[in-house]
Design an enzyme around this catalytic site. Structure first.
Site, short mmCIF file in Angstrom:
data_model
loop_
_atom_site.label_atom_id
_atom_site.label_comp_id
_atom_site.label_asym_id
_atom_site.label_seq_id
_atom_site.Cartn_x
_atom_site.Cartn_y
_atom_site.Cartn_z
N ARG A 25 -14.28 -11.10 31.59
CA ARG A 25 -15.17 -11.71 30.60
C ARG A 25 -14.84 -13.19 30.47
NH1 ARG A 25 -15.22 -7.11 25.76
NH2 ARG A 25 -15.88 -5.38 27.10
N SER A 112 -19.90 -6.46 26.44
CA SER A 112 -19.88 -5.50 25.34
C SER A 112 -20.29 -6.14 24.01
CB SER A 112 -18.49 -4.86 25.22
OG SER A 112 -18.51 -3.77 24.34
N HIS A 113 -19.38 -6.20 23.05
CA HIS A 113 -19.69 -6.67 21.71
C HIS A 113 -19.52 -8.18 21.55
CE1 HIS A 113 -15.46 -5.85 22.15
NE2 HIS A 113 -15.18 -6.55 21.08
N ASP A 268 -23.60 -1.53 19.87
CA ASP A 268 -23.35 -2.89 20.35
C ASP A 268 -24.25 -3.22 21.54
OD1 ASP A 268 -22.14 -1.34 22.32
OD2 ASP A 268 -20.46 -2.73 22.60
N ASP A 270 -24.11 -3.20 24.81
CA ASP A 270 -24.31 -2.29 25.94
C ASP A 270 -24.31 -0.83 25.51
OD1 ASP A 270 -21.59 -2.48 25.33
OD2 ASP A 270 -20.96 -2.00 27.36
N ASP A 272 -22.30 1.21 24.00
CA ASP A 272 -21.19 2.15 24.07
C ASP A 272 -20.40 2.24 22.77
OD1 ASP A 272 -19.96 -0.32 24.32
OD2 ASP A 272 -18.79 0.20 26.10
N ARG A 273 -20.53 1.24 21.90
CA ARG A 273 -19.85 1.30 20.61
C ARG A 273 -20.83 1.68 19.51
NH1 ARG A 273 -14.85 -2.19 21.07
NH2 ARG A 273 -14.89 -2.90 23.24
N THR A 336 -5.03 1.40 24.92
CA THR A 336 -6.42 0.98 24.78
C THR A 336 -7.06 0.84 26.16
OG1 THR A 336 -5.96 -0.18 22.71
CG2 THR A 336 -7.91 -0.87 23.93
N GLU A 355 -11.66 5.36 19.97
CA GLU A 355 -10.87 4.16 19.72
C GLU A 355 -11.28 3.57 18.39
OE1 GLU A 355 -10.10 2.46 24.22
OE2 GLU A 355 -11.78 1.66 23.08
N SER A 357 -11.84 0.64 17.80
CA SER A 357 -12.75 -0.48 18.02
C SER A 357 -14.18 0.00 18.18
CB SER A 357 -12.31 -1.28 19.25
OG SER A 357 -12.17 -0.44 20.37
N LYS A 368 -17.30 5.60 26.63
CA LYS A 368 -17.69 5.77 25.24
C LYS A 368 -19.20 5.66 25.14
CE LYS A 368 -16.03 1.03 24.44
NZ LYS A 368 -15.13 0.93 25.59
#
Length: 551
Positions: A25, A112-113, A268, A270, A272-273, A336, A355, A357, A368
């Site tokens: 990232r 991600s986020h 989020d 993508d 997954d969260r 993690t 997780e 997060s 996730k």
């Protein structure tokens, strides 16, 4: 049939291409540097066994953030040049990380986020054939390759793919046929599965599942049009960034007219969260995975035959541990990173994991899955209210959580994020904490000098994990201070930022007395927060008087 040729391009290593917890990232401006993306993609192909590249089928898609469309075209052309047989691309380049995990391997384009836009973040990670993120053995090879790379291969004369139109386009190259298959990713995901999307890829899945399949009013969905910059917002589903949803659920500083909805959720960028909310009530991710596990067998048909086991990341609260002990379930504490859960699932010993997060999942895939978590909660609510649908008082999210606390106790929990800290200062802080662990009497003397109303530390260590499946060892996974009453302080450096260093501080206080589980979380945690900040010398090392985000 269109013919293409393969070009060999000379290149040189570029510093800083080490994948973090969930891939590489960096700022978009970094990825747009000459050869930056090309080097990383070629390094990845070189790290894989030939059978996973030549003649293989891979996926290339992501959350639609800025630079995704350009990156997809580059990766398609490099895949063709490296002998890949077929590339799957979600229509318009959109594919949630959970849905992407059903492919045979490939590049997931997401940070991600993290925020998106021309001056924000972009990310890329490789998922393996089991659907989970590449293990450390592969990411270490990728990084090593980036430090020695001298060339990459690309089919420059391959026409750009029309990723807006579903269908298969075939080409012919030096090694035979090459196909680009543009598909409707929501169809595939909904078949597998049989809310606020924060302008991420979750929006296209939410409309199909919640509105078309489950009959919800489309007005119940927020921000479900994917945007390259996520509408100028931050695609992180937490109380700080999902402001519109927080206000609608009655948790914001400002309020709306009328009663808030009974259930709210966010995903989020993508997908997954996830974040789960009740009316004027926030469910911590640590509590969420514990409650799903405690209710799964009776509420979710997929688990009707029982759970194989449960797992959590080390920084996540021990709420899941208590459930596992009470239900006599196999339990695992891992570093993690979702790849560790994937190994357990492949071995058939883990059904539900999570997780802190805001990531929750099960063994239906190896990532996730934010929408799955929302559906799991809806299943629990439906089961708890199955005999009372016409009644005056439904069992609410808050009711379910408070009943859980009464049964298992409450793990008061918070996370302090110090983002974009000077990397040198962050390493010095962590080194200081490691050195401090050498003598528990000295640690407890310092703590008692700060607060006398906290328990003694009974164990302090730097978390190390030996994978029970493949025997691999992961070191330096976070610093733990474990207290005699079940409380914990955890310090770790995060691998999800795009610049500087992010220090995460996790503070947990366990309360077994059901008469004391209704306290305000920040009030209950105040003594441990003070201990954590003064024990670590957080302000002295970082210059920060307050965290960037508190969750």
């Amino acid at each position: 049939m269109v013919l293409f040729t393969v070009s060999r391009k000379e290149t040189a290593p570029i510093d800083g291409q080490k994948p973090g917890t969930s891939g590489l990232r960096k700022k978009v401006t970094v990825f747009k540097q000459p050869s930056y993306l090309h080097n990383f993609v070629q390094a990845t192909f070189n790290a894989l066994s030939p059978s996973k590249v030549r003649g293989a089928t891979i996926v290339v898609s992501g959350d639609g953030r800025y630079f995704s469309k350009e990156a997809i075209q580059i990766i398609i052309k490099m895949a063709a040049a490296n002998g890949v047989r077929r590339v799957w691309v979600g229509q318009n380049g959109l594919l949630s990380t959970p849905a992407g995990s059903k492919a045979s391997g490939g590049f997931i384009l997401t940070a991600s986020h993290n925020p998106g836009g021309p001056h924000e973040d972009f990310g890329i990670k490789y998922n393996m054939e089991n659907g989970g993120p590449a293990p450390e053995g592969i990411t270490d090879k990728i990084y090593a390759n980036t430090t020695t790379i001298k060339e990459y291969f690309i089919a420059e004369d391959l026409p750009d793919a029309d990723i807006s139109t579903i269908g298969v386009t075939s080409f012919e190259g030096p090694e035979g046929s090459f196909d680009v298959d543009i598909f409707d990713s929501t169809d595939e995901y909904v078949k597998l599965m049989n809310y606020d999307a924060l302008h991420g890829v979750a929006g296209i899945y939410a409309k199909r599942i919640f509105v078309e399949d489950l009959g919800a009013n489309e007005g119940s969905l927020l921000n479900c049009t994917p945007k390259e910059d996520f509408g100028g917002g931050h695609p992180d589903p937490n109380l700080t960034y999902a402001k519109e949803l927080v206000v609608r659920m009655g948790l914001g500083k400002t309020t709306l007219e009328g009663e808030p909805p009974e259930f709210g959720a966010a995903a989020d960028g993508d997908a997954d969260r996830n974040m789960i909310l009740g009316k004027r009530f926030f469910v911590t991710p640590s509590d969420s995975v514990a409650i799903i596990a405690a209710n799964a067998v009776q509420s979710i048909p997929y688990f009707s035959s029982g759970l194989k086991g449960v797992a959590r990341s080390m920084p996540t609260s021990a709420a899941l541990d208590v459930v596992a002990k009470n239900l006599n379930l196999k339990f695992f504490e891992v570093p993690t990173g979702w790849k560790f859960f994937g190994n357990l699932m492949d071995a058939g010993v883990c059904s539900v994991c999570g997780e802190e997060s805001f990531g929750t999942g099960s063994d239906h895939i190896r990532e996730k899955d934010g929408i799955w978590a929302v559906l799991a909660w809806l299943s629990i609510l439906a089961f708890r209210n199955k005999d009372n649908l016409g009644g005056d008082k439904l069992v609410t999210v808050e009711d379910i959580v408070k009943e859980h606390w009464a049964t298992y106790g409450r793990h008061y929990y918070t996370r302090y994020d110090y983002e974009n800290v000077d990397a040198g200062a962050a390493k010095e802080l962590m080194a200081y904490l490691v050195k401090l662990q050498a003598s528990l009497p000295d640690v407890n003397k310092i703590i008692k000098g700060i607060r006398t109303d906290v328990s003694d530390v009974v164990q302090a260590d730097e978390f190390e994990y030996k994978d029970p499946v493949d025997g691999s060892i992961s070191k330096h996974q976070g610093i733990r201070y474990l207290f005699g009453d079940g409380s914990r302080l955890i310090f770790r450096l995060s691998g999800t930022g795009s610049e500087g260093a992010t220090i995460r501080l996790y503070i947990e206080q366990y309360e077994k007395d059901s008469s004391k589980t209704g306290r305000d979380s920040q009030e209950a945690l105040a003594p441990l927060v003070e201990v954590a900040l003064k024990l670590s010398k957080m302000q002295e090392f970082t210059g920060r008087s307050a965290p960037t985000v508190i969750t």
